[in-house]
Design an enzyme around this catalytic site. Structure first.
Site, PDB file in Angstrom:
ATOM      1  N   LYS A 230       1.256  -1.275  -0.503  1.00 17.58           N
ATOM      2  CA  LYS A 230       0.091   0.569  -0.272  1.00 17.58           C
ATOM      3  C   LYS A 230       1.327   1.251  -0.199  1.00 17.58           C
ATOM      4  O   LYS A 230       0.816   1.934  -0.789  1.00 17.58           O
ATOM      5  CB  LYS A 230      -0.912   0.068   1.043  1.00 17.58           C
ATOM      6  CG  LYS A 230      -2.226  -0.476   0.902  1.00 17.58           C
ATOM      7  CD  LYS A 230      -3.363  -0.914   1.731  1.00 17.58           C
ATOM      8  CE  LYS A 230      -4.478  -1.364   1.422  1.00 17.58           C
ATOM      9  NZ  LYS A 230      -5.298  -1.127   2.731  1.00 17.58           N
TER      10      LYS A 230
ATOM     11  N   LYS B  76      -5.853 -11.340  -6.540  1.00 15.81           N
ATOM     12  CA  LYS B  76      -7.253 -11.548  -6.223  1.00 15.81           C
ATOM     13  C   LYS B  76      -8.517 -10.711  -6.493  1.00 15.81           C
ATOM     14  O   LYS B  76      -8.148  -9.620  -6.669  1.00 15.81           O
ATOM     15  CB  LYS B  76      -6.861 -11.265  -4.747  1.00 15.81           C
ATOM     16  CG  LYS B  76      -7.999 -11.199  -3.505  1.00 15.81           C
ATOM     17  CD  LYS B  76      -7.875 -10.910  -2.220  1.00 15.81           C
ATOM     18  CE  LYS B  76      -8.598 -10.583  -1.365  1.00 15.81           C
ATOM     19  NZ  LYS B  76      -7.855 -10.019   0.385  1.00 15.81           N
TER      20      LYS B  76
ATOM     21  N   LYS C 249     -11.949  -5.412  -4.183  1.00 15.41           N
ATOM     22  CA  LYS C 249     -12.974  -3.842  -4.136  1.00 15.41           C
ATOM     23  C   LYS C 249     -12.263  -2.675  -3.756  1.00 15.41           C
ATOM     24  O   LYS C 249     -13.220  -1.925  -4.492  1.00 15.41           O
ATOM     25  CB  LYS C 249     -14.368  -3.764  -2.799  1.00 15.41           C
ATOM     26  CG  LYS C 249     -13.567  -3.848  -1.354  1.00 15.41           C
ATOM     27  CD  LYS C 249     -14.583  -4.271  -0.222  1.00 15.41           C
ATOM     28  CE  LYS C 249     -14.294  -4.852   1.291  1.00 15.41           C
ATOM     29  NZ  LYS C 249     -13.846  -3.619   1.424  1.00 15.41           N
TER      30      LYS C 249
END
Ligand code: TRP
Length: 334
Positions: free
Chosen positions: A113, A196, A199
């Site tokens: 991140k 993966k 969202k």
């Protein structure tokens, strides 16, 4: 001792099929098996990345509605909002004093991140796993259902619990066990079988959202990446075909059948035959959830009432643990 389960999801983006098959379905299973379950919306975690303040409260309600629509029963499980219980942040501070920077630097999620510009990453993002440890330890949870990507954070929570106990010579915090959810629950992107389903991925075509209608689900499955070869007749035949494997995995999980059975059923069939079957199944399984979610979201006051009641119950569990942790650490008390 009965199991005490704690888990949570962030109110960022819309929940998708991966969240449902990989997590929510298992949460419901644990609840139905009689475990004591605490399911939280981790909104304090959600603000460690850029977000829209005027949407946060509604996103929190949406996640709660998805939990309930998927089968989490607020009269059996405790459903609550992290930020509404100050003890989460308070315990995090205490735990931060016994967490080494070096360990946080090794967290792969932080590295992902923060990207290349680590110097400019926020302290919130860096200390994210300490807040997660607080979430778990505050409730003396015995088991934490998490996906593969959160195992490292859970391991850190165990280490922090052990450090507290050793430093203060107590046997106070439990070391939570990961509850790794069964095979075939890892749902991958519809456009790239090695990533993966997420969202937060940029393209909406990579995922099936719990709010997608039947047409949208059919379209996304029709456009899902595949290869020109028909479906194989054994697991080995999926070697080097992650997209094909993903679609079969999704089918098996939705049908609640072993993958081998699905492989046998569709062996030698073209994707042009398999995809429509998959979209019919996905629509049949997801549309009742979508419908229930929409009903719930039409009555915000009811969701708020459920969350307020759950938050009160969670608070009653958290506060004594918080008070005892402070006591063990020797703080003055009024
Ligand atoms: N970090 C978790 C995730 O992104 C969310 C989370 C926060 C969590 N606190 C938790 C999960 C406590 C389990 C238990 O998926």
């Amino acid at each position: 001792m009965t199991k005490r389960i704690l888990s949570g999801m962030q109110p960022t983006g819309q929940l998708n099929l991966g969240n449902y098959l990989g997590a929510l379905k298992n949460w419901v299973k644990l609840q139905d098996e009689g475990a004591e379950c605490l399911y939280c919306v981790v909104d304090l975690h959600a603000v460690t990345v850029p977000y829209e303040a005027d949407k946060l409260a509604d996103s929190t309600r949406e996640i709660a509605a998805a939990y309930i629509a998927a089968g989490v029963d607020p009269s059996q499980s405790t459903l609550f909002v992290q930020s509404a219980i100050p003890a989460h942040s308070q315990l995090m501070w205490l735990l931060a004093t016994m967490t080494q920077m070096g360990k946080l630097e090794r967290m792969t999620q932080f590295k992902d991140k923060a990207g290349k510009n680590k110097e400019r990453a926020g302290l919130g993002l860096f200390s994210y796993p300490v807040l997660m440890a607080a979430d778990i330890l505050l409730y003396q949870a015995t088991h934490v259902p998490v996906g593969e990507d959160q195992k490292q954070h859970l391991e850190l929570s165990r280490e922090i619990a052990a450090t507290f106990n050793t430093r203060y010579g107590v046997d106070f915090f439990l070391q939570p066990e990961p509850y790794i959810m069964g095979e075939g629950t890892r749902v991958m992107s519809l456009r790239d079988g090695t990533q993966k389903m997420s969202k937060s991925a940029e393209s909406d075509m990579t995922r099936i959202n719990l709010t997608d209608d039947a047409d949208m689900i059919a379209k996304k499955i029709r456009k899902a990446k595949t290869d020109p070869t028909p479906l194989p007749d054994s697991m080995e035949g999926f070697e080097g075909r992650p997209e094909a494997l993903n679609l079969v995995t999704i089918y098996a999980a939705l049908a609640e059948k072993p993958k081998a059975e699905i492989i046998a059923e569709f062996a030698g069939k073209e994707f042009s035959a398999f995809k429509p079957a998959l979209s019919d199944l996905a629509v049949a399984k997801l549309s009742p959830i979508t419908q229930r979610m929409n009903e719930l979201l039409a009555d915000k006051a009811e969701i708020d009432r459920i969350l307020a009641a759950g938050t009160e119950k969670a608070q009653a569990l958290a506060n004594p643990v918080m008070a005892e942790a402070m006591d063990i650490m020797g703080f003055w008390k009024p």
